[in-house]
Design an enzyme around this catalytic site. Sequence first.
Site, PDB file in Angstrom:
ATOM      1  N   LYS A 165       0.865  -1.196   0.000  1.00 35.12           N
ATOM      2  CA  LYS A 165       0.000   0.000   0.000  1.00 35.12           C
ATOM      3  C   LYS A 165       0.892   1.234   0.000  1.00 35.12           C
ATOM      4  CE  LYS A 165      -3.820   0.403   2.524  1.00 35.12           C
ATOM      5  NZ  LYS A 165      -4.535   0.387   3.824  1.00 35.12           N
TER       6      LYS A 165
HETATM    7  O1  G3P Z   1      -6.820   1.878   5.320  1.00 31.63           O
HETATM    8  C1  G3P Z   1      -7.620   3.026   5.323  1.00 31.63           C
HETATM    9  C2  G3P Z   1      -8.719   2.948   6.300  1.00 31.63           C
HETATM   10  O2  G3P Z   1      -8.386   2.006   7.281  1.00 31.63           O
HETATM   11  C3  G3P Z   1      -9.044   4.243   6.972  1.00 31.63           C
HETATM   12  O3  G3P Z   1     -10.118   4.014   7.805  1.00 31.63           O
HETATM   13  O4  G3P Z   1     -11.602   4.420   9.698  1.00 31.63           O
HETATM   14  O5  G3P Z   1      -9.263   5.316   9.751  1.00 31.63           O
HETATM   15  O6  G3P Z   1     -10.961   6.318   8.224  1.00 31.63           O
HETATM   16  P1  G3P Z   1     -10.511   5.094   8.936  1.00 31.63           P
END
Ligand code: G3P
Length: 231
Positions: free
Chosen positions: A86
């Site tokens: 990633k």
């Molecule tokens: O990998 C990206 C994702 O995990 C972001 O999620 O919940 O931190 O916005 P969040």
Amino acid sequence: MLYIIDSAHIEQIKNCIEYYPVDGVTTNPTIISKENSDFKSLIKEIRHVIGPDKMLHVQTTAKNADDIIKEAIALMEFVGGDFYIKIPITPEGLKATMKLSKMGIKVTMTAIFTQQQALIAAKAGASFVAPYINRLDNIVSDGVHVVEEIVKMFRIYDIKCKVLAASFKTIEQVHKIAMVGSDAITMNPELFKQLTYHPLTLYAIDDFMKDWESVYGDSTITDLLGDNDRR
Ligand code: G3P
């Protein structure tokens, strides 16, 4: 539709893999840091738990292209199996993605907030782009609309790159993203389990069992068939 678990919590990953049709695991530095454990053992354990055939996406922490490439190769060799590096969409990230994709190393370009970021990431050779739905919704943008247009653009230009929607807080967001044709959705284990939970399902099962027990008591179908009847 690919369903992916956004977590590095070993027990939760194990549980999801055992009970649900999960296609892989995504992580990022925040998710890994939450576990507060040895990084190498943790990602090795995740790979062991999910097996070699499921996707494992691990995010680079390097900032310049050369270091990103170095990390990608080292991680791929260490983690093994179906591996994706990633990489956040920055100029250095794009430079690394162009080189890595030519080397046959699969890239998920992450931290995507706009349609053009996704298009350029795909053009650089990313296998997946990861738009952040809830973080878009939080700034009064529209995560579903962004994904809808990314999916549309990839179809118009016959782009093979897939959309891996990330950052979810509600089942409604997940459902709407599924309806606009995202190839994949990654979410935390708690939200994932909520997708199949419904109190009316439990109510229906209770009713079935009450009716069954009113006639057959504690006997199960296996008890009633008996060994002889099965032959
Ligand atoms: O990998 C990206 C994702 O995990 C972001 O999620 O919940 O931190 O916005 P969040």
